[in-house]
Design a protein around this motif. Structure first.
Motif, mmCIF file in Angstrom:
data_model
loop_
_atom_site.group_PDB
_atom_site.id
_atom_site.type_symbol
_atom_site.label_atom_id
_atom_site.label_comp_id
_atom_site.label_asym_id
_atom_site.label_seq_id
_atom_site.Cartn_x
_atom_site.Cartn_y
_atom_site.Cartn_z
ATOM 1 N N PHE A 1 -13.382 -0.228 -3.671
ATOM 2 C CA PHE A 1 -12.242 -0.742 -4.431
ATOM 3 C C PHE A 1 -11.001 -0.745 -3.543
ATOM 4 O O PHE A 1 -10.699 0.248 -2.875
ATOM 5 C CB PHE A 1 -11.965 0.126 -5.659
ATOM 6 N N ARG B 1 -7.993 -0.379 -4.339
ATOM 7 C CA ARG B 1 -7.049 0.065 -5.364
ATOM 8 C C ARG B 1 -6.552 1.465 -5.053
ATOM 9 O O ARG B 1 -7.165 2.213 -4.280
ATOM 10 C CB ARG B 1 -7.728 0.092 -6.751
ATOM 11 N N GLU B 2 -5.454 1.825 -5.691
ATOM 12 C CA GLU B 2 -4.935 3.186 -5.598
ATOM 13 C C GLU B 2 -4.592 3.667 -6.999
ATOM 14 O O GLU B 2 -4.235 2.878 -7.868
ATOM 15 C CB GLU B 2 -3.681 3.232 -4.714
ATOM 16 N N LEU C 1 -10.938 -0.675 -13.637
ATOM 17 C CA LEU C 1 -11.613 -0.857 -12.350
ATOM 18 C C LEU C 1 -12.783 -1.818 -12.552
ATOM 19 O O LEU C 1 -13.790 -1.446 -13.137
ATOM 20 C CB LEU C 1 -12.123 0.486 -11.812
ATOM 21 N N GLN D 1 -3.344 -8.071 -2.070
ATOM 22 C CA GLN D 1 -2.184 -7.428 -2.669
ATOM 23 C C GLN D 1 -1.423 -8.475 -3.469
ATOM 24 O O GLN D 1 -1.361 -9.638 -3.102
ATOM 25 C CB GLN D 1 -1.268 -6.824 -1.596
ATOM 26 N N LYS E 1 -2.277 -3.204 -4.906
ATOM 27 C CA LYS E 1 -3.556 -3.565 -4.297
ATOM 28 C C LYS E 1 -4.547 -3.906 -5.394
ATOM 29 O O LYS E 1 -4.491 -3.350 -6.486
ATOM 30 C CB LYS E 1 -4.099 -2.398 -3.461
ATOM 31 N N ARG E 2 -5.458 -4.808 -5.088
ATOM 32 C CA ARG E 2 -6.461 -5.170 -6.092
ATOM 33 C C ARG E 2 -7.745 -5.628 -5.394
ATOM 34 O O ARG E 2 -7.768 -5.924 -4.207
ATOM 35 C CB ARG E 2 -5.945 -6.299 -6.983
#
Length: 342
Positions: free
Chosen positions: A108, A110-111, A221, A231, A240-241
């Motif tokens: 992922f 992501r964060e 998610l 981003q 972020k993605r």
């Protein structure tokens, strides 16, 4: 290795509960002794009951719309070659599941609270199964279908004759049935393969149910995201993605090889599948360029998967597009069967 990731789509929409899916995964336990039962498990726990799985997944859907999937299903099916490397199917596959869920988390882009996603942010439950049955879409069942139809008609006619609704020779018809059963092209243990028949051999595989929301029930998610890694500005912030499936599949394969000391042949690698899809000529050129022993193993794997090996050209000049298209159909079937690639 064959891995699929699918959204929890049932019929024309999304069920509001994971109960049906959990019940489906419990089917193999029916009639087994307690010591033979396969329980659900997750990253840190074993012997988790199905009702607990349903409770956890169904209770982790905050702010999800009715038209959004509540969970995703990941199916991991090692090939027969990979399964041979396992010492204990169930325990080794549990170990592998926990390892690749780390790979899943790190795929992922992501964060959460400024930190990269880890497996502790993923709410999932998994289950090992050891059986598979033939489906109506399987090649063996489809190619046996003309014989099945004739057998069914003969059996129907026999019943009508016995009920005095039709004239005919029952003994002759029964002989025809026996002949058709033997002539069907696909057999298993001396019997015609039919839909619903259990497949022989080691069929161990893994089912994983993953919540759409993170463990805190606050972040969505989606491994089904169309964005690989990017981003975007949202509400004045850079976010972020994305989920990199390519990265996940590559890591999952590498993790298996490192965990079990598996020496992977090009023909069964994820790279070979990508080469095959994007550049068939490169695929066959690489295949033919393998060292002698590796090439022999690769051809053996492909032949076991139904690829017409006798048609594979023996030198680079013979790699004509017409030949490649013919072979491509055979390799495509092999990949979809889960014998090679991911």
């Amino acid at each position: 290795m064959y891995i699929t990731i699918t959204a929890q789509k049932l019929g024309g929409g999304y069920s509001q509960s994971s109960a049906d899916f959990a019940e489906y995964l419990e089917k193999e336990n029916q009639g087994l002794e307690q010591e033979d039962v396969e329980h659900f498990f997750n990253q840190y726990g074993d012997e988790i009951e199905a009702k607990e799985v349903v409770k956890e997944i169904d209770g982790n859907t905050a702010k999800l719309k009715k038209k959004e999937p509540k969970f995703y299903s990941i199916t991991v099916s090692p090939s027969k070659y990979e399964l041979r490397k396992l010492q204990n199917n169930s325990e080794d596959l549990k170990k592998y599941t926990r390892a690749i869920m780390n790979d899943y988390a790190t795929s992922f882009n992501r964060e959460i609270n400024g930190k990269p996603i880890t497996v502790d942010d993923i709410k999932y439950f998994a289950k090992i199964e050891h059986q598979r049955t033939f489906k109506g879409t399987d090649k063996q069942v489809k190619e046996n279908q003309p014989y099945a139809s004739k057998i069914l008609q003969l059996k129907t006619d026999i019943r009508k004759i016995e009920n005095h609704q039709l004239d005919g020779n029952v003994k002759k018809m029964k002989s025809q049935i026996i002949k058709l059963e033997a002539e069907a092209p696909h057999q298993q243990n001396g019997k015609r393969i039919v839909q619903g028949m259990k497949k022989s051999g080691n069929q161990s595989h893994i089912h994983i149910i993953v919540s759409r929301k993170d463990a805190s029930n606050s972040v969505s998610l989606s491994p089904g995201s169309k964005h690989k890694a990017s981003q975007v500005e949202m509400h004045g912030k850079i976010v972020k993605r994305g989920f990199d499936r390519d990265s996940f599949f590559t890591k999952a394969e590498s993790t298996f090889d490192k965990t079990f000391g598996y020496k992977r042949n090009y023909a069964e690698s994820y790279k070979s599948k990508k080469d095959f899809i994007k550049n068939p000529k490169l695929y066959f050129t690489t295949l033919l360029g393998l060292p002698g022993s590796e090439k022999a193993i690769a051809f053996k794997m492909l032949s076991k998967s139904g690829v017409p090996i006798m048609s594979i050209p023996t030198n680079q000049v013979q790699l004509a597009l017409k030949t490649i298209r013919t072979l491509k159909r055979g390799v495509d079937v092999a990949i979809k069967s889960g014998s090679i690639g991911i």
